[in-house]
Motif scaffolding. Sequence first.
Motif, PDB file in Angstrom:
ATOM      1  N   ASP A   1       1.603  12.166   5.971  1.00  0.00           N
ATOM      2  CA  ASP A   1       1.391  11.153   4.922  1.00  0.00           C
ATOM      3  C   ASP A   1       0.413  10.088   5.406  1.00  0.00           C
ATOM      4  O   ASP A   1      -0.467   9.657   4.663  1.00  0.00           O
ATOM      5  CB  ASP A   1       2.706  10.488   4.512  1.00  0.00           C
ATOM      6  CG  ASP A   1       3.573  11.357   3.615  1.00  0.00           C
ATOM      7  OD1 ASP A   1       3.050  12.317   3.008  1.00  0.00           O
ATOM      8  OD2 ASP A   1       4.781  11.059   3.522  1.00  0.00           O
ATOM      9  N   TYR A   2       0.580   9.663   6.673  1.00  0.00           N
ATOM     10  CA  TYR A   2      -0.335   8.665   7.241  1.00  0.00           C
ATOM     11  C   TYR A   2      -1.772   9.191   7.232  1.00  0.00           C
ATOM     12  O   TYR A   2      -2.693   8.522   6.739  1.00  0.00           O
ATOM     13  CB  TYR A   2       0.089   8.292   8.668  1.00  0.00           C
ATOM     14  CG  TYR A   2      -0.975   7.521   9.411  1.00  0.00           C
ATOM     15  CD1 TYR A   2      -1.232   6.189   9.113  1.00  0.00           C
ATOM     16  CD2 TYR A   2      -1.755   8.140  10.387  1.00  0.00           C
ATOM     17  CE1 TYR A   2      -2.238   5.489   9.769  1.00  0.00           C
ATOM     18  CE2 TYR A   2      -2.747   7.444  11.052  1.00  0.00           C
ATOM     19  CZ  TYR A   2      -2.993   6.122  10.741  1.00  0.00           C
ATOM     20  OH  TYR A   2      -3.981   5.436  11.386  1.00  0.00           O
TER      21      TYR A   2
ATOM     22  N   TYR B   1       8.914   5.959   3.392  1.00  0.00           N
ATOM     23  CA  TYR B   1       8.946   5.393   4.738  1.00  0.00           C
ATOM     24  C   TYR B   1      10.257   4.666   4.937  1.00  0.00           C
ATOM     25  O   TYR B   1      10.974   4.364   3.985  1.00  0.00           O
ATOM     26  CB  TYR B   1       7.766   4.436   4.979  1.00  0.00           C
ATOM     27  CG  TYR B   1       7.792   3.192   4.130  1.00  0.00           C
ATOM     28  CD1 TYR B   1       8.366   2.010   4.604  1.00  0.00           C
ATOM     29  CD2 TYR B   1       7.241   3.183   2.849  1.00  0.00           C
ATOM     30  CE1 TYR B   1       8.383   0.860   3.819  1.00  0.00           C
ATOM     31  CE2 TYR B   1       7.253   2.039   2.066  1.00  0.00           C
ATOM     32  CZ  TYR B   1       7.830   0.884   2.555  1.00  0.00           C
ATOM     33  OH  TYR B   1       7.853  -0.245   1.782  1.00  0.00           O
TER      34      TYR B   1
ATOM     35  N   ARG C   1      -3.137  11.603   5.506  1.00  0.00           N
ATOM     36  CA  ARG C   1      -3.635  11.786   4.137  1.00  0.00           C
ATOM     37  C   ARG C   1      -4.025  10.440   3.529  1.00  0.00           C
ATOM     38  O   ARG C   1      -5.080  10.306   2.912  1.00  0.00           O
ATOM     39  CB  ARG C   1      -2.560  12.451   3.277  1.00  0.00           C
ATOM     40  CG  ARG C   1      -2.939  12.629   1.818  1.00  0.00           C
ATOM     41  CD  ARG C   1      -1.788  13.160   0.977  1.00  0.00           C
ATOM     42  NE  ARG C   1      -0.526  12.468   1.154  1.00  0.00           N
ATOM     43  CZ  ARG C   1      -0.237  11.286   0.592  1.00  0.00           C
ATOM     44  NH1 ARG C   1      -1.117  10.668  -0.160  1.00  0.00           N
ATOM     45  NH2 ARG C   1       0.940  10.719   0.791  1.00  0.00           N
ATOM     46  N   LEU C   2      -3.198   9.439   3.743  1.00  0.00           N
ATOM     47  CA  LEU C   2      -3.431   8.123   3.150  1.00  0.00           C
ATOM     48  C   LEU C   2      -4.675   7.437   3.702  1.00  0.00           C
ATOM     49  O   LEU C   2      -5.478   6.900   2.959  1.00  0.00           O
ATOM     50  CB  LEU C   2      -2.197   7.237   3.363  1.00  0.00           C
ATOM     51  CG  LEU C   2      -2.199   5.868   2.742  1.00  0.00           C
ATOM     52  CD1 LEU C   2      -2.320   5.950   1.222  1.00  0.00           C
ATOM     53  CD2 LEU C   2      -0.918   5.125   3.113  1.00  0.00           C
ATOM     54  N   VAL C   3      -4.859   7.456   5.016  1.00  0.00           N
ATOM     55  CA  VAL C   3      -5.989   6.725   5.611  1.00  0.00           C
ATOM     56  C   VAL C   3      -7.255   7.563   5.729  1.00  0.00           C
ATOM     57  O   VAL C   3      -8.335   7.003   5.902  1.00  0.00           O
ATOM     58  CB  VAL C   3      -5.637   6.101   6.986  1.00  0.00           C
ATOM     59  CG1 VAL C   3      -4.490   5.118   6.852  1.00  0.00           C
ATOM     60  CG2 VAL C   3      -5.319   7.149   8.031  1.00  0.00           C
TER      61      VAL C   3
ATOM     62  N   PHE D   1      -3.478   0.723  10.494  1.00  0.00           N
ATOM     63  CA  PHE D   1      -4.206   0.601   9.230  1.00  0.00           C
ATOM     64  C   PHE D   1      -5.186  -0.548   9.365  1.00  0.00           C
ATOM     65  O   PHE D   1      -4.918  -1.509  10.074  1.00  0.00           O
ATOM     66  CB  PHE D   1      -3.252   0.256   8.075  1.00  0.00           C
ATOM     67  CG  PHE D   1      -2.298   1.344   7.712  1.00  0.00           C
ATOM     68  CD1 PHE D   1      -2.543   2.150   6.607  1.00  0.00           C
ATOM     69  CD2 PHE D   1      -1.151   1.578   8.454  1.00  0.00           C
ATOM     70  CE1 PHE D   1      -1.660   3.162   6.247  1.00  0.00           C
ATOM     71  CE2 PHE D   1      -0.264   2.584   8.111  1.00  0.00           C
ATOM     72  CZ  PHE D   1      -0.519   3.376   7.003  1.00  0.00           C
TER      73      PHE D   1
ATOM     74  N   GLN E   1       1.194   3.943  -3.157  1.00  0.00           N
ATOM     75  CA  GLN E   1       0.804   5.339  -2.957  1.00  0.00           C
ATOM     76  C   GLN E   1       1.999   6.297  -3.005  1.00  0.00           C
ATOM     77  O   GLN E   1       1.823   7.498  -2.827  1.00  0.00           O
ATOM     78  CB  GLN E   1       0.058   5.489  -1.631  1.00  0.00           C
ATOM     79  CG  GLN E   1      -1.244   4.732  -1.580  1.00  0.00           C
ATOM     80  CD  GLN E   1      -2.232   5.227  -2.620  1.00  0.00           C
ATOM     81  OE1 GLN E   1      -2.414   6.425  -2.808  1.00  0.00           O
ATOM     82  NE2 GLN E   1      -2.861   4.298  -3.330  1.00  0.00           N
TER      83      GLN E   1
ATOM     84  N   VAL F   1       4.433   6.604  -0.867  1.00  0.00           N
ATOM     85  CA  VAL F   1       4.744   7.142   0.448  1.00  0.00           C
ATOM     86  C   VAL F   1       6.193   6.791   0.804  1.00  0.00           C
ATOM     87  O   VAL F   1       6.606   5.643   0.689  1.00  0.00           O
ATOM     88  CB  VAL F   1       3.786   6.573   1.520  1.00  0.00           C
ATOM     89  CG1 VAL F   1       4.199   7.022   2.914  1.00  0.00           C
ATOM     90  CG2 VAL F   1       2.356   7.001   1.223  1.00  0.00           C
TER      91      VAL F   1
ATOM     92  N   LEU G   1       0.830  -1.201   0.000  1.00  0.00           N
ATOM     93  CA  LEU G   1       0.000   0.000   0.000  1.00  0.00           C
ATOM     94  C   LEU G   1       0.868   1.256   0.000  1.00  0.00           C
ATOM     95  O   LEU G   1       0.654   2.180  -0.794  1.00  0.00           O
ATOM     96  CB  LEU G   1      -0.933   0.013   1.220  1.00  0.00           C
ATOM     97  CG  LEU G   1      -1.729   1.295   1.435  1.00  0.00           C
ATOM     98  CD1 LEU G   1      -2.748   1.511   0.319  1.00  0.00           C
ATOM     99  CD2 LEU G   1      -2.415   1.276   2.792  1.00  0.00           C
ATOM    100  N   LEU G   2       1.855   1.298   0.881  1.00  0.00           N
ATOM    101  CA  LEU G   2       2.722   2.469   0.969  1.00  0.00           C
ATOM    102  C   LEU G   2       3.503   2.667  -0.328  1.00  0.00           C
ATOM    103  O   LEU G   2       3.634   3.799  -0.825  1.00  0.00           O
ATOM    104  CB  LEU G   2       3.671   2.344   2.165  1.00  0.00           C
ATOM    105  CG  LEU G   2       3.006   2.318   3.541  1.00  0.00           C
ATOM    106  CD1 LEU G   2       4.042   2.075   4.634  1.00  0.00           C
ATOM    107  CD2 LEU G   2       2.215   3.583   3.810  1.00  0.00           C
TER     108      LEU G   2
END
Length: 176
Positions: free
Chosen positions: A145-146, A18, A148-150, A107, A14, A16, A10-11
């Motif tokens: 980022d977290y 990390y 925004r993503l979730v 998540f 997207q 992201v 997922l990361l």
Amino acid sequence: MEVHDQLRALLDEQGVTYKLLRHAAEGRSEAVAAIRGTAVGQGAKALVCRVKISSNKRANVLAVFPADRQADLDAIAQACGGKKASLASRELARELTGCEIGAIPPFTFNPDLELLVDSTLGQRYEEIVFNAGRLDASILMRADDYLRLVAPRTAPFSSERAAETASEPQAAAARS
């Protein structure tokens, strides 16, 4: 696919940024923060809760909050429109998350598990860190980022930790 692999996919999908941290297996917030070399408050702790919505309806909620704070189960229930919240059993938590307690990332990959994030997460630290579906691996990423993503539902449901006493074993479980 294991939760660890789902999370990394997922990361990556997207875009992201990390950092994957490999370390000795540990699920306790203070101990894993020391191993990671991060502040306890950077930890994004995830608790699986059961919320009683009505006499015959329950919701499963993944409540995420800074690891140096304690969760208020009544506030979690209220944020979900419920009457009462309790910690899920180990078996239910494992069934809903695919992870052992202590390894649950912030998540949810299960449509039967709602995400609720404490409104203080990401306010004190630019980066958060969490166990990545395994006790021996963590992910460090930007808090914005977290979020925004979730795109989570947020509510204030944590408070500063009070000193533990022998008379509060259930409250201590919500803090650890």
